[in-house]
Design a protein around this motif. Structure first.
Motif, PDB file in Angstrom:
ATOM      1  N   VAL A 531       0.837  -1.206   0.000  1.00 56.60           N
ATOM      2  CA  VAL A 531       0.000   0.000   0.000  1.00 56.60           C
ATOM      3  C   VAL A 531       0.869   1.252   0.000  1.00 56.60           C
ATOM      4  O   VAL A 531       0.611   2.218  -0.740  1.00 56.60           O
ATOM      5  CB  VAL A 531      -0.953  -0.004   1.218  1.00 56.60           C
ATOM      6  CG1 VAL A 531      -1.670   1.339   1.334  1.00 56.60           C
ATOM      7  CG2 VAL A 531      -1.950  -1.140   1.104  1.00 56.60           C
ATOM      8  N   ARG A 532       1.940   1.246   0.815  1.00 59.05           N
ATOM      9  CA  ARG A 532       2.843   2.406   0.864  1.00 59.05           C
ATOM     10  C   ARG A 532       3.518   2.632  -0.487  1.00 59.05           C
ATOM     11  O   ARG A 532       3.653   3.769  -0.954  1.00 59.05           O
ATOM     12  CB  ARG A 532       3.908   2.178   1.949  1.00 59.05           C
ATOM     13  CG  ARG A 532       3.383   2.210   3.373  1.00 59.05           C
ATOM     14  CD  ARG A 532       4.539   2.360   4.355  1.00 59.05           C
ATOM     15  NE  ARG A 532       4.096   2.148   5.720  1.00 59.05           N
ATOM     16  CZ  ARG A 532       4.230   1.013   6.389  1.00 59.05           C
ATOM     17  NH1 ARG A 532       4.826  -0.025   5.792  1.00 59.05           N
ATOM     18  NH2 ARG A 532       3.808   0.897   7.627  1.00 59.05           N
ATOM     19  N   GLU A 533       3.942   1.522  -1.101  1.00 61.93           N
ATOM     20  CA  GLU A 533       4.605   1.640  -2.403  1.00 61.93           C
ATOM     21  C   GLU A 533       3.662   2.191  -3.462  1.00 61.93           C
ATOM     22  O   GLU A 533       4.048   3.035  -4.282  1.00 61.93           O
ATOM     23  CB  GLU A 533       5.134   0.278  -2.845  1.00 61.93           C
ATOM     24  CG  GLU A 533       6.331  -0.196  -2.034  1.00 61.93           C
ATOM     25  CD  GLU A 533       6.792  -1.589  -2.460  1.00 61.93           C
ATOM     26  OE1 GLU A 533       6.214  -2.118  -3.438  1.00 61.93           O
ATOM     27  OE2 GLU A 533       7.693  -2.141  -1.808  1.00 61.93           O
ATOM     28  N   GLN A 534       2.419   1.746  -3.432  1.00 63.54           N
ATOM     29  CA  GLN A 534       1.440   2.238  -4.388  1.00 63.54           C
ATOM     30  C   GLN A 534       1.172   3.723  -4.191  1.00 63.54           C
ATOM     31  O   GLN A 534       1.067   4.483  -5.164  1.00 63.54           O
ATOM     32  CB  GLN A 534       0.138   1.442  -4.260  1.00 63.54           C
ATOM     33  CG  GLN A 534       0.253  -0.006  -4.749  1.00 63.54           C
ATOM     34  CD  GLN A 534      -1.000  -0.809  -4.457  1.00 63.54           C
ATOM     35  OE1 GLN A 534      -1.934  -0.333  -3.819  1.00 63.54           O
ATOM     36  NE2 GLN A 534      -1.018  -2.065  -4.928  1.00 63.54           N
ATOM     37  N   LYS A 535       1.071   4.143  -2.915  1.00 65.88           N
ATOM     38  CA  LYS A 535       0.866   5.566  -2.638  1.00 65.88           C
ATOM     39  C   LYS A 535       2.070   6.390  -3.079  1.00 65.88           C
ATOM     40  O   LYS A 535       1.936   7.486  -3.643  1.00 65.88           O
ATOM     41  CB  LYS A 535       0.616   5.770  -1.136  1.00 65.88           C
ATOM     42  CG  LYS A 535      -0.737   5.272  -0.661  1.00 65.88           C
ATOM     43  CD  LYS A 535      -0.937   5.543   0.822  1.00 65.88           C
ATOM     44  CE  LYS A 535      -2.308   5.091   1.285  1.00 65.88           C
ATOM     45  NZ  LYS A 535      -2.501   5.333   2.754  1.00 65.88           N
ATOM     46  N   ALA A 536       3.266   5.831  -2.823  1.00 65.79           N
ATOM     47  CA  ALA A 536       4.487   6.545  -3.213  1.00 65.79           C
ATOM     48  C   ALA A 536       4.579   6.683  -4.731  1.00 65.79           C
ATOM     49  O   ALA A 536       4.976   7.732  -5.252  1.00 65.79           O
ATOM     50  CB  ALA A 536       5.712   5.805  -2.679  1.00 65.79           C
ATOM     51  N   ALA A 540       4.724  10.100  -6.859  1.00 69.30           N
ATOM     52  CA  ALA A 540       5.835  10.327  -7.789  1.00 69.30           C
ATOM     53  C   ALA A 540       5.312  10.586  -9.199  1.00 69.30           C
ATOM     54  O   ALA A 540       5.886  11.369  -9.971  1.00 69.30           O
ATOM     55  CB  ALA A 540       6.770   9.135  -7.781  1.00 69.30           C
ATOM     56  N   GLY A 541       4.204   9.916  -9.527  1.00 69.29           N
ATOM     57  CA  GLY A 541       3.642  10.089 -10.860  1.00 69.29           C
ATOM     58  C   GLY A 541       2.971  11.435 -11.038  1.00 69.29           C
ATOM     59  O   GLY A 541       2.875  11.960 -12.147  1.00 69.29           O
TER      60      GLY A 541
END
Length: 541
Positions: A531-536, A540-541
Motif C-alpha cells: 500500500v505504501r509503495e502504491q501511494k508513493a 511520484a507520478g
C-alpha cells in the motif's frame, strides 16, 4: 395476507456431499423428506430448493459421475428432479438454478437458509452473495463448506460437521436453530405413521446400504461413553465403575449390530430388534462380529419382511418373524461360525499396531501425525483410521491413533483458528475463526474450521502438518493412549498418561499457533508495504 404467505420461507441449498453421502446423502428423497417434515413442524415452508445428488461421494466424484438436480415444485409442493446427467452437466444446470434462487432472495421471497455440503464458490455462489446482502440467517452442515460460507459474511446461527449425525438429527438441529432465531414454537416430529403391511419403496437395495464407515461413525457415541466410564472409574470412590466398563465393552458389538441392521434394513423398530438379538449373540466376535451379525440381520429382515407381506401374514406376525427370526438366524451364524475368526482378525490388527508402536513409538507417532491431515483431506481418515481407533478402544477404552487424532487434528485446528483470532490477516477472518476455535476446544471436533486458512496459504498448510507431526511425536514419546470427539479439556482425563497427553496437546497447539501467527504478521506487513509503495508511486507520478 393468507396463512401460507405469512409463514417463514426456507431455502434448502447443497449437495449429497462427501461424508454426508454415507450418512443419508446417497438417498436424497429420504434426506429431503425428513428436512421438509421438520420445516412443516416448525410452521415454516420451503421456498426454494437446489440439491445436487451424485451417485458417489463428492470426495471421489469424477466429471462423468451420474447425478441429479432437485428443485422445488410450487404446484405440487414437493422436490422434483429437473436435470439428470453427469455431475458436470448437472452442475451447469445447478448454476442456472442458483441465479434464479439468488433473484428470489434479493426480491425478499426467502427468510432463512439451510445449507448441506454447499459450494459457496461454485454452484451456490450467487445465492450466497444474495444471502449476505439480505442478511438472512443460515444454518447447515459440512465443516469445510460452512467455514467457507461464514467467511463470505453469511450470518451463520449454527453449524456442524456430519460425523455421527442422521437425517433426523440434522433436520431437528436446523429447525431448532431457526425457530429460536425467529421466536416461533417448534416441536420436532419423531417418526411417521407407516402401515405395517406396507414396505416403503426405496431406490437403494439392502446390499447397497452396507457401508462400514457409516456404521462406525454412527456407533462412535457408544465408544465415547465407554471411555467416559473408564475415566470416572479412576476417581477415588468410583472404582466400582470398573465393572461397568467391562460390561460396556461387551455392549459395543450389540451397538454396532443394531446400527448395521438399522442402516441395511431401514425398517425402524423391526430392524432394531433384529440387530439387538444378533448383537447379543455376536459378543464373542468383538466389534467385527457385531458388524457382521448386524449386516446379516439387516439383510434377512428385508427378505423375511417382504415374504411375510407377500404371504399376507398379520402385521404382528410380520414384525415378530422379521425382527425375531432374522436376528436369531444371523446371531447364531456368528456365534457358532464367524465369531472365532472375527475375534482373531480384530486382535491381529491391534497386535500389529502395538508392535509398530512398541518398536519405535516416537517414529510411529511422528509418521501418524504427519499423515493424518492428508488422510482426512483425502477422505481416507473415516474409511481407514477411525475403524482402527475403534478397534483399539474396544479393549482399552482409548487409542494410540485416537490420541494422534486429538493432538494432530483438533489441537492444530484450534491453534490455527486462535492465531486468526489474535492476529488475523483481515478483520473478517477473526469472525470466521472464533466459532471454529470454540467448537474444537469445547467439543473436540470441527477440525475443518482450519481449512479456509490452510487452503489460502501454503505455509499455514505446511505448518499444520509440521505441528501435527510434533504432536504425534510427543504422543509416541510418552506412549499416550487417548481419544478425540470429546471436549479438549476433558481428553487428558480419558488417557492412560494425563501429563504426557497434556504436553502433546499443548505442543501441537502452541506450534500451530505460533507458525500461523508469524505468517499472518508477515502477510499483514507485506500488504502494508505494498500500500505504501502504491501511494508513493502515485505521488511520484
Amino acid at each position: 395476507m393468507n396463512e401460507l404467505s405469512a409463514k417463514k420461507k426456507v431455502a434448502i441449498l447443497g449437495s449429497s456431499g462427501g461424508n454426508l453421502f454415507y450418512l443419508g446423502g446417497k438417498e436424497p428423497e429420504k434426506l429431503l423428506e425428513e428436512l421438509l417434515l421438520q420445516i412443516e413442524a416448525a410452521g415454516m415452508v420451503c421456498g426454494a430448493l437446489q440439491f445436487i445428488a451424485a451417485k458417489a461421494s463428492m470426495d471421489t466424484v469424477k466429471e462423468d459421475t451420474p447425478a441429479e438436480l432437485y428443485s422445488w415444485d410450487e404446484s405440487t409442493h414437493k422436490p422434483t428432479v429437473i436435470a439428470k446427467g453427469t455431475i458436470a452437466e448437472v452442475n451447469t444446470a445447478a448454476s442456472q438454478l442458483d441465479s434464479e434462487i439468488a433473484a428470489q432472495i434479493t426480491d425478499g421471497e426467502i427468510d432463512a437458509v439451510v445449507f448441506m455440503s454447499a459450494d459457496p464458490n461454485g454452484t451456490n455462489k450467487r445465492a450466497v452473495e444474495a444471502i449476505t446482502e439480505m442478511n438472512l440467517p443460515a444454518t447447515g452442515t459440512g465443516g469445510t463448506s460452512m467455514a467457507a460460507i461464514a467467511s463470505k459474511g453469511v450470518i451463520v446461527i449454527s453449524t456442524s460437521g456430519t460425523t455421527g449425525t442422521t437425517n433426523r438429527t440434522r433436520a431437528v438441529t436446523f429447525l431448532t436453530s431457526l425457530s429460536k432465531h425467529f421466536g416461533v414454537p417448534y416441536r420436532p416430529i419423531i417418526g411417521k405413521a407407516v402401515n405395517n403391511n406396507q414396505l416403503e419403496a426405496s431406490s437403494v437395495q439392502p446390499f447397497q446400504r452396507i457401508n462400514l464407515r457409516g456404521m462406525m461413525l454412527s456407533s462412535l457415541p457408544g465408544f465415547i461413553a465407554m471411555a467416559l466410564v473408564l475415566a470416572f472409574s479412576k476417581i477415588p470412590g468410583l472404582t466400582m465403575l470398573g465393572e461397568v466398563f467391562d460390561l460396556m465393552i461387551n455392549a459395543l458389538p450389540v451397538i454396532l449390530a443394531v446400527v448395521a441392521a438399522k442402516q441395511v434394513a431401514d425398517l425402524d423398530d423391526v430392524s432394531i430388534v433384529a440387530g439387538i438379538v444378533a448383537g447379543v449373540l455376536s459378543v464373542k466376535g468383538g466389534i467385527i462380529g457385531g458388524i457382521i451379525g448386524g449386516i446379516l440381520a439387516g439383510l434377512l429382515v428385508q427378505y423375511i419382511f417382504r415374504k411375510c407381506v407377500e404371504w399376507k401374514f398379520p402385521a404382528t406376525t410380520v414384525n415378530i418373524a422379521a425382527g425375531g427370526i432374522a436376528g436369531l438366524i444371523s446371531g447364531l451364524a456368528v456365534f457358532f461360525l464367524i465369531a472365532p475368526v472375527a475375534l482373531k482378525l480384530g486382535e491381529g490388527i491391534r497386535s500389529l499396531l502395538d508392535l509398530l508402536v512398541s518398536t519405535n513409538g516416537t517414529l510411529a507417532g511422528l509418521i501418524a501425525g504427519l499423515l493424518i491431515w492428508p488422510a482426512i483431506i483425502g477422505g481416507v481418515y473415516h474409511a481407514a483410521i477411525l475403524p482402527i481407533v475403534l478397534l483399539e478402544m474396544e479393549k482399552t477404552g482409548n487409542s494410540f491413533l485416537g490420541a494422534v487424532d486429538m493432538v494432530g487434528l483438533v489441537l492444530v485446528s484450534a491453534g490455527i483458528t486462535l492465531a486468526n483470532i489474535v492476529s488475523p490477516r483481515d478483520k473478517g477472518e477473526a469472525a470466521v475463526a472464533a466459532p471454529g476455535f470454540a467448537i474444537n476446544m469445547g467439543f473436540g471436533t470441527f477440525v475443518e474450521a482450519a481449512y479456509p486458512f490452510m487452503f489460502s496459504n501454503k505455509y499455514i498448510f505446511a505448518g499444520a502438518i509440521l505441528s501435527s507431526g510434533l504432536g504425534g511425536l510427543l504422543v509416541g514419546l510418552f506412549d499416550v493412549r487417548g481419544t478425540a470427539y470429546v471436549p479438549s479439556f476433558m481428553a487428558p482425563l480419558l488417557s492412560n498418561n494425563m501429563t504426557g497427553f497434556i504436553i502433546a496437546m499443548a505442543g501441537s497447539l502452541i506450534c500451530s499457533f505460533l507458525i500461523t501467527l508469524s505468517i499472518n504478521k508477515i502477510s499483514v506487513k507485506k500488504s502494508k508495504n505494498m500500500v505504501r509503495e502504491q501511494k508513493a508511486n502515485k505521488v511520484a507520478g
